[in-house]
Design an enzyme around this catalytic site. Structure first.
Site, PDB file in Angstrom:
ATOM      1  N   GLY A   1       2.328   1.631  10.872  1.00 20.26           N
ATOM      2  CA  GLY A   1       3.272   2.742  10.778  1.00 20.26           C
ATOM      3  C   GLY A   1       3.956   3.084  12.091  1.00 20.26           C
ATOM      4  O   GLY A   1       4.584   4.124  12.218  1.00 20.26           O
TER       5      GLY A   1
ATOM      6  N   GLU B   1      -6.881   4.189   8.045  1.00 22.28           N
ATOM      7  CA  GLU B   1      -6.686   5.630   7.818  1.00 22.28           C
ATOM      8  C   GLU B   1      -7.945   6.239   7.204  1.00 22.28           C
ATOM      9  O   GLU B   1      -8.271   7.399   7.459  1.00 22.28           O
ATOM     10  CB  GLU B   1      -5.441   5.856   6.944  1.00 22.28           C
ATOM     11  CG  GLU B   1      -4.170   5.607   7.746  1.00 22.28           C
ATOM     12  CD  GLU B   1      -2.951   5.225   6.919  1.00 22.28           C
ATOM     13  OE1 GLU B   1      -2.950   5.389   5.692  1.00 22.28           O
ATOM     14  OE2 GLU B   1      -1.980   4.748   7.542  1.00 22.28           O
TER      15      GLU B   1
ATOM     16  N   ASN C   1       0.862  -1.179   0.000  1.00 22.76           N
ATOM     17  CA  ASN C   1       0.000   0.000   0.000  1.00 22.76           C
ATOM     18  C   ASN C   1       0.898   1.229   0.000  1.00 22.76           C
ATOM     19  O   ASN C   1       1.549   1.516   1.001  1.00 22.76           O
ATOM     20  CB  ASN C   1      -0.887  -0.042   1.260  1.00 22.76           C
ATOM     21  CG  ASN C   1      -1.701   1.231   1.428  1.00 22.76           C
ATOM     22  OD1 ASN C   1      -1.816   2.032   0.505  1.00 22.76           O
ATOM     23  ND2 ASN C   1      -2.267   1.409   2.623  1.00 22.76           N
TER      24      ASN C   1
ATOM     25  N   LYS D   1       0.032   4.259  -0.153  1.00 30.29           N
ATOM     26  CA  LYS D   1      -0.617   5.414   0.494  1.00 30.29           C
ATOM     27  C   LYS D   1      -0.454   6.668  -0.384  1.00 30.29           C
ATOM     28  O   LYS D   1      -0.430   6.563  -1.604  1.00 30.29           O
ATOM     29  CB  LYS D   1      -0.041   5.626   1.892  1.00 30.29           C
ATOM     30  CG  LYS D   1      -0.057   4.358   2.734  1.00 30.29           C
ATOM     31  CD  LYS D   1       0.169   4.617   4.183  1.00 30.29           C
ATOM     32  CE  LYS D   1       0.239   3.298   4.913  1.00 30.29           C
ATOM     33  NZ  LYS D   1       0.104   3.435   6.342  1.00 30.29           N
TER      34      LYS D   1
ATOM     35  N   GLU E   1      -5.456  -5.536  10.337  1.00 26.59           N
ATOM     36  CA  GLU E   1      -4.439  -4.522  10.588  1.00 26.59           C
ATOM     37  C   GLU E   1      -4.738  -3.838  11.919  1.00 26.59           C
ATOM     38  O   GLU E   1      -5.525  -2.872  11.963  1.00 26.59           O
ATOM     39  CB  GLU E   1      -4.443  -3.485   9.469  1.00 26.59           C
ATOM     40  CG  GLU E   1      -4.155  -4.047   8.107  1.00 26.59           C
ATOM     41  CD  GLU E   1      -3.549  -2.989   7.185  1.00 26.59           C
ATOM     42  OE1 GLU E   1      -2.476  -3.246   6.654  1.00 26.59           O
ATOM     43  OE2 GLU E   1      -4.141  -1.909   7.043  1.00 26.59           O
TER      44      GLU E   1
ATOM     45  N   HIS F   1      -9.544   0.804   4.912  1.00 29.80           N
ATOM     46  CA  HIS F   1      -8.264   0.952   5.612  1.00 29.80           C
ATOM     47  C   HIS F   1      -8.494   1.832   6.844  1.00 29.80           C
ATOM     48  O   HIS F   1      -9.300   2.756   6.820  1.00 29.80           O
ATOM     49  CB  HIS F   1      -7.231   1.594   4.672  1.00 29.80           C
ATOM     50  CG  HIS F   1      -5.839   1.543   5.216  1.00 29.80           C
ATOM     51  ND1 HIS F   1      -5.393   2.426   6.179  1.00 29.80           N
ATOM     52  CD2 HIS F   1      -4.804   0.710   4.960  1.00 29.80           C
ATOM     53  CE1 HIS F   1      -4.130   2.137   6.481  1.00 29.80           C
ATOM     54  NE2 HIS F   1      -3.753   1.092   5.756  1.00 29.80           N
TER      55      HIS F   1
ATOM     56  N   SER G   1       3.351  -2.761  10.285  1.00 33.14           N
ATOM     57  CA  SER G   1       4.811  -2.779  10.447  1.00 33.14           C
ATOM     58  C   SER G   1       5.438  -4.114  10.036  1.00 33.14           C
ATOM     59  O   SER G   1       6.371  -4.586  10.701  1.00 33.14           O
ATOM     60  CB  SER G   1       5.189  -2.402  11.890  1.00 33.14           C
ATOM     61  OG  SER G   1       4.727  -1.100  12.179  1.00 33.14           O
TER      62      SER G   1
HETATM   63  C1  PEP Z   1      -0.770  -0.168   5.952  1.00 30.50           C
HETATM   64  O1  PEP Z   1      -0.740   0.974   5.563  1.00 30.50           O
HETATM   65  O2  PEP Z   1      -1.694  -0.886   5.581  1.00 30.50           O
HETATM   66  C2  PEP Z   1       0.290  -0.650   6.827  1.00 30.50           C
HETATM   67  C3  PEP Z   1       0.180  -1.840   7.344  1.00 30.50           C
HETATM   68  O3  PEP Z   1       1.355   0.187   7.043  1.00 30.50           O
HETATM   69  P1  PEP Z   1       2.776  -0.200   7.719  1.00 30.50           P
HETATM   70  O4  PEP Z   1       3.259  -1.453   7.063  1.00 30.50           O
HETATM   71  O5  PEP Z   1       3.662   0.974   7.429  1.00 30.50           O
HETATM   72  O6  PEP Z   1       2.531  -0.387   9.183  1.00 30.50           O
END
Ligand code: PEP
Length: 297
Positions: free
Chosen positions: A218, A142, A53, A55, A212, A140, A258
């Protein structure tokens, strides 16, 4: 592998997370059908998915550079599906430049609306498909948290995406507060049922769930493989309750939060973890390629 013979069919029984394909990958993922002369062989394999992703990062030029750098690094990755999700403005160019490769392109979001119309700033699922996407990320955290997306909206987006012929990567996951209050499972159950109710058996083939935990996105703080496995097994149970045991067994559930080249192998050996949705570590071709080519034990 175990073989069990019954009156009408052979059923190949694959021990969860143990059996291997010829290339060493786990039998996890997609539905596979074959015919024997008299009997039908039906085998459920969950092929892993490693999705990046991107973003709101990268111009068109940067997206193309990263995609083209990635392409040869993952060209032999037959053990999994490889997906990248660039920003809308880069999607068509990246998809065109990746045509004929094993890297698929995904949208990061789509409109709740199925038809074109007066919805300033929105992009319909069929437009993503037209631009070359085969997948779309929906719900997601976010989007849920910064843009107030509700489960009802997530459900409409899933339906719009499916009707456009896209495969949905639907994200669920609890915040740290919710986990600490012992509500993680309730939250995830609500998101799953809220987003996926009313789908037909055929629609379910087009659903991938990404767990997630918000506290791991992040932040550099990954759920332990055991914590992730526990929630993935729960998700599969909830899916079986809401749909069928067969659909639940075929469902691919990705972990996100992460994920890095250093921790992916530990996650991927868990029986109910069928891949990863990766943010930060997907932005560079080299690190994303290491994730795709994770060590298969
Ligand atoms: C994501 O944006 O879906 C995500 C898991 O980000 P990260 O791997 O940076 O934690």
């Amino acid at each position: 592998m175990n073989f069990e013979l019954c009156a009408w069919c052979f059923v190949l029984r694959i021990p969860h997370g143990r059996a291997r394909n010829g290339d060493g990958s786990k039998y996890k993922g997609q539905k596979f059908k074959a015919q024997s002369t008299k009997h039908k062989v039906k085998l459920f394999m969950r092929k892993p998915v490693i999705a990046g992703n991107w973003k709101m990062y990268k111009t068109v030029g940067e997206s193309v550079d990263t995609a083209l750098a990635l392409k040869p690094l993952v060209a032999n990755a037959n053990h999994c599906e490889v997906i990248i999700a660039p920003v809308f403005t880069s999607l068509k160019t990246v998809a065109d430049r990746l045509e004929g490769s094993n890297v698929r392109v995904s949208g990061q979001n789509c409109s709740t609306e199925v038809e074109e119309g007066a919805h300033t700033g929105e992009v319909a699922a069929f437009m993503l498909r037209d631009a070359g996407a085969r997948h779309v990320i929906v719900g997601h955290s976010e989007r849920r948290h910064f843009y107030s997306e509700t489960d009802a909206m997530v459900k409409r987006k899933c339906q719009a995406a499916i009707s456009a012929g896209l495969t949905v990567i639907m994200c669920v996951g609890e915040t740290l507060d919710q986990r600490e209050q012992g509500n993680a499972e309730n939250v995830v159950r609500g998101q799953l049922n809220g987003g996926l109710s009313g789908l037909t058996a055929l629609d379910l083939d087009r659903i991938i769930v990404a767990y997630e935990p918000v506290w791991a996105i992040g932040t550099g703080r990954t759920a332990t493989p055991e914590q992730a496995q526990e929630m993935h097994a729960f998700i599969r149970r909830v899916f079986a309750e809401g749909h069928t045991a067969t659909a639940a067994e075929a469902l691919r559930i990705l972990y996100g939060g992460s994920v890095k080249p250093e921790n992916i192998a530990g996650l991927m050996v868990q029986g109910d973890i069928d891949g990863a949705l990766v943010g930060g570590a997907s932005l560079k071709a080299e690190s994303f390629a290491k994730l795709v080519n994770y060590e298969r034990r």
